[in-house]
Design an enzyme around this catalytic site. Structure first.
Site, PDB file in Angstrom:
ATOM      1  N   THR A 203     -97.204 -70.943  34.632  1.00 25.88           N
ATOM      2  CA  THR A 203     -96.929 -69.516  34.694  1.00 25.88           C
ATOM      3  C   THR A 203     -96.719 -68.971  33.294  1.00 25.88           C
ATOM      4  O   THR A 203     -96.323 -69.698  32.386  1.00 25.88           O
ATOM      5  CB  THR A 203     -95.699 -69.226  35.571  1.00 25.88           C
ATOM      6  OG1 THR A 203     -95.420 -67.826  35.548  1.00 25.88           O
ATOM      7  CG2 THR A 203     -94.478 -69.972  35.050  1.00 25.88           C
TER       8      THR A 203
ATOM      9  N   SER B 186     -95.796 -78.449  39.036  1.00 28.76           N
ATOM     10  CA  SER B 186     -96.148 -79.046  40.318  1.00 28.76           C
ATOM     11  C   SER B 186     -96.789 -80.398  40.051  1.00 28.76           C
ATOM     12  O   SER B 186     -97.064 -80.749  38.907  1.00 28.76           O
ATOM     13  CB  SER B 186     -97.091 -78.140  41.113  1.00 28.76           C
ATOM     14  OG  SER B 186     -98.349 -77.996  40.464  1.00 28.76           O
TER      15      SER B 186
ATOM     16  N   ASN C 214     -99.303 -82.055  42.439  1.00 27.56           N
ATOM     17  CA  ASN C 214    -100.506 -82.385  43.193  1.00 27.56           C
ATOM     18  C   ASN C 214    -101.758 -81.820  42.547  1.00 27.56           C
ATOM     19  O   ASN C 214    -101.725 -80.756  41.924  1.00 27.56           O
ATOM     20  CB  ASN C 214    -100.412 -81.852  44.619  1.00 27.56           C
ATOM     21  CG  ASN C 214     -99.374 -82.566  45.452  1.00 27.56           C
ATOM     22  OD1 ASN C 214     -98.200 -82.212  45.424  1.00 27.56           O
ATOM     23  ND2 ASN C 214     -99.799 -83.584  46.190  1.00 27.56           N
TER      24      ASN C 214
ATOM     25  N   TRP D  42    -105.266 -80.260  43.619  1.00 27.27           N
ATOM     26  CA  TRP D  42    -105.975 -79.717  44.776  1.00 27.27           C
ATOM     27  C   TRP D  42    -107.102 -78.794  44.343  1.00 27.27           C
ATOM     28  O   TRP D  42    -107.024 -78.143  43.295  1.00 27.27           O
ATOM     29  CB  TRP D  42    -105.025 -78.981  45.727  1.00 27.27           C
ATOM     30  CG  TRP D  42    -104.376 -77.736  45.184  1.00 27.27           C
ATOM     31  CD1 TRP D  42    -103.144 -77.628  44.618  1.00 27.27           C
ATOM     32  CD2 TRP D  42    -104.939 -76.415  45.164  1.00 27.27           C
ATOM     33  NE1 TRP D  42    -102.889 -76.334  44.247  1.00 27.27           N
ATOM     34  CE2 TRP D  42    -103.967 -75.561  44.574  1.00 27.27           C
ATOM     35  CE3 TRP D  42    -106.147 -75.862  45.591  1.00 27.27           C
ATOM     36  CZ2 TRP D  42    -104.185 -74.190  44.394  1.00 27.27           C
ATOM     37  CZ3 TRP D  42    -106.364 -74.491  45.420  1.00 27.27           C
ATOM     38  CH2 TRP D  42    -105.382 -73.672  44.827  1.00 27.27           C
TER      39      TRP D  42
ATOM     40  N   ASP E  19    -100.633 -77.854  35.275  1.00 25.68           N
ATOM     41  CA  ASP E  19     -99.373 -77.247  35.662  1.00 25.68           C
ATOM     42  C   ASP E  19     -98.229 -78.252  35.665  1.00 25.68           C
ATOM     43  O   ASP E  19     -98.172 -79.129  36.524  1.00 25.68           O
ATOM     44  CB  ASP E  19     -99.554 -76.643  37.061  1.00 25.68           C
ATOM     45  CG  ASP E  19     -98.279 -76.036  37.607  1.00 25.68           C
ATOM     46  OD1 ASP E  19     -97.431 -75.621  36.800  1.00 25.68           O
ATOM     47  OD2 ASP E  19     -98.150 -75.968  38.839  1.00 25.68           O
TER      48      ASP E  19
ATOM     49  N   TYR F  52     -96.107 -72.611  47.380  1.00 23.89           N
ATOM     50  CA  TYR F  52     -96.093 -71.920  46.093  1.00 23.89           C
ATOM     51  C   TYR F  52     -95.377 -70.591  46.269  1.00 23.89           C
ATOM     52  O   TYR F  52     -95.009 -70.207  47.378  1.00 23.89           O
ATOM     53  CB  TYR F  52     -97.512 -71.716  45.566  1.00 23.89           C
ATOM     54  CG  TYR F  52     -98.175 -73.001  45.134  1.00 23.89           C
ATOM     55  CD1 TYR F  52     -97.824 -73.621  43.942  1.00 23.89           C
ATOM     56  CD2 TYR F  52     -99.146 -73.610  45.934  1.00 23.89           C
ATOM     57  CE1 TYR F  52     -98.413 -74.807  43.544  1.00 23.89           C
ATOM     58  CE2 TYR F  52     -99.738 -74.797  45.547  1.00 23.89           C
ATOM     59  CZ  TYR F  52     -99.369 -75.391  44.352  1.00 23.89           C
ATOM     60  OH  TYR F  52     -99.949 -76.571  43.961  1.00 23.89           O
TER      61      TYR F  52
ATOM     62  N   ASP G 239     -92.501 -74.866  32.397  1.00 23.24           N
ATOM     63  CA  ASP G 239     -93.553 -74.741  33.405  1.00 23.24           C
ATOM     64  C   ASP G 239     -94.805 -74.140  32.788  1.00 23.24           C
ATOM     65  O   ASP G 239     -94.853 -72.957  32.475  1.00 23.24           O
ATOM     66  CB  ASP G 239     -93.033 -73.855  34.538  1.00 23.24           C
ATOM     67  CG  ASP G 239     -93.992 -73.755  35.700  1.00 23.24           C
ATOM     68  OD1 ASP G 239     -95.098 -74.309  35.601  1.00 23.24           O
ATOM     69  OD2 ASP G 239     -93.634 -73.133  36.711  1.00 23.24           O
TER      70      ASP G 239
END
Length: 453
Positions: free
Chosen positions: A289, A102, A104, A106, A99, A143, A286
């Protein structure tokens, strides 16, 4: 006119496939393939950890990136493209979205016991990893549909054949949105900048560069839109796969560090300007999405042109009825469009209000207008109507035709969640939508806009 923003999202790879992002050092080339995945409810079984030990254990790290490696990833309904990484020693496997929106990394934690989504996805178990290092600092990652909560940990992470030792990531203990339960991926690997990283954690691709694990400061994405192909696409760290494009790439500089933000030129419907980006806009690319998201003023024009269903705004219509003549006269006499709505008393502040330029993506919720002032809906509608009439005046349309068009736009606004629906049986009558990037036009055909029937 105030600064305008538009989000250009990754799903439009037909034109985006010719864009590259500079991001590199010396090392090898790592290639990750994207594998298409058919919707399969059986895949949403209870969470599992694949404990099968692959040939390469994360404990024995080779610091030099080796031959290019292809890892097949999945394509979920052309909406999410995700692939497998592993964390820990022995490796624990997770499907993640790569992505750019963003920063991070996780994955769900074994300590996540109160969120349904955690039970439907793989969970990281620190106790079984010999390379785990405890950090324990709590975190909250926002988010679009809510925030997720957890804490930071550190372990070896493997992406394809690249192994990043001591990578900091987030173990998620609470996933705030039930929507996550239905998604086929376990977590997210952020490809954004450290400036936007929660906790200022060093992103995975930063560590790839700083440790010389990839050959060039480039990562590139190719998304396959052919549903008959097993490979849904690929992400290449450290290079470009020349098999997946023809012609030359269009390189554009970042206009602002933090996100993959670029300058966007005019947006055209058929050959007509939509008005907002005629003088230039900011755009964010991005990969997290599949939507093209943008200001309501532009999206409404696109909806009208392609026959998308919308909702009727009587506030919008009342402004056309009560103030349309005043707006028309102000524009044709040369009054600054930025102050028209303030001049007629619908906006309290001087200047073009861009409340409708707030951008929300599927995975993110970020406000891109810098204003701290919240105007009334009448102000927002007024500014949209001024823009719409401006666009029509430039096309030399007569007043009656302009007002009829604007009135129709008031019936094509996206619904409150920002969604609209298209009857794809009318593809033949739809216009091309063209985005201008780097002074080059990237048209989307009706078939490319209307992906689902």
């Amino acid at each position: 006119m105030g600064f305008k923003y538009l989000l250009v999202v990754m799903c439009v790879l037909v034109w985006f496939g010719s864009l590259s992002f500079a991001t590199s050092n010396n090392g090898g080339l790592m290639r990750i393939g994207l594998k298409r995945r058919i919707l399969d409810l059986q895949s949403l079984k209870a969470a599992r950890i694949k404990e099968t030990v692959h040939h390469k254990d994360l404990g024995g790290v080779n610091e030099n990136c080796c031959d290019e490696d292809i890892v097949y990833l999945k394509n979920y309904l052309d909406a999410q493209y995700f692939g497998e990484i592993s964390i820990g020693s022995p490796p624990q496997y997770f499907n993640v979205v790569f992505d750019t929106g963003s920063s991070n990394l996780w994955v769900p934690s074994s300590k996540c016991i109160f969120s349904i989504a955690c039970y439907l996805h793989s969970k990281y178990r620190s106790k079984i990893s010999s390379t785990y290092t405890e950090i324990g600092i709590p975190c909250k990652i926002p988010y679009g549909q809510g925030s997720i909560f957890g804490f930071f940990s550190q372990d070896n992470v493997q992406v394809g054949d690249i192994i990043i030792k001591d990578q900091e990531f987030a173990e998620i203990t609470r996933e705030g949105s039930l929507a996550l339960a239905a998604l086929p991926f376990d977590g997210i690997l952020g490809l954004g900048f450290q400036d936007t990283s929660v906790g200022k954690v060093t992103p995975v691709w930063y560590n790839m560069l700083e440790r010389g694990l990839i050959s060039h400061k480039i990562f590139s994405l190719w998304l396959n839109q052919d549903p008959s192909e097993e490979m849904g696409g690929e992400i290449v760290f450290g290079g470009i796969d020349y098999r997946h494009f023809r012609g030359d790439h269009t390189y554009v500089p970042l206009s602002k560090k933090g996100y993959w933000q670029i300058d966007l030129g005019d947006i055209l419907l058929a050959n007509n300007s939509t008005g907002l980006c005629e003088g230039g806009c900011a755009a964010v690319v991005d990969s997290g999405t599949s939507l093209i998201a943008g200001p309501t003023s532009v999206v409404t024009q696109i909806n009208h042109a392609i026959g998308a269903e919308g909702y009727v705004s009587f506030e919008c219509k009342s402004i056309v009825h009560n103030y349309g003549d005043s707006i028309w006269e102000s524009l044709i006499t040369g009054l600054n469009p930025d102050i028209i709505c303030s001049d007629i008393g619908l906006c309290s502040n001087i200047g073009f209000n861009i409340m409708d330029d707030v951008i929300e993506t599927v995975v993110h919720n970020k406000s891109w207008n810098g204003s701290q002032t919240r105007e009334s809906p009448f102000c927002s509608f007024c500014n949209m109507i001024v823009l719409w009439i401006q666009v029509q005046l430039k096309q030399s349309n007569v007043k009656e035709k302009v007002f009829k068009y604007v009135d129709e736009l008031c019936e094509k606004l996206p619904n409150p969640p920002g969604q609209s629906f298209i009857n794809c049986k009318t593809i033949a009558t739809m216009p091309h939508i063209t985005f201008t990037i780097g002074n080059k036009s990237f048209p989307l055909s009706p078939e490319q806009v209307c992906c689902l029937t």
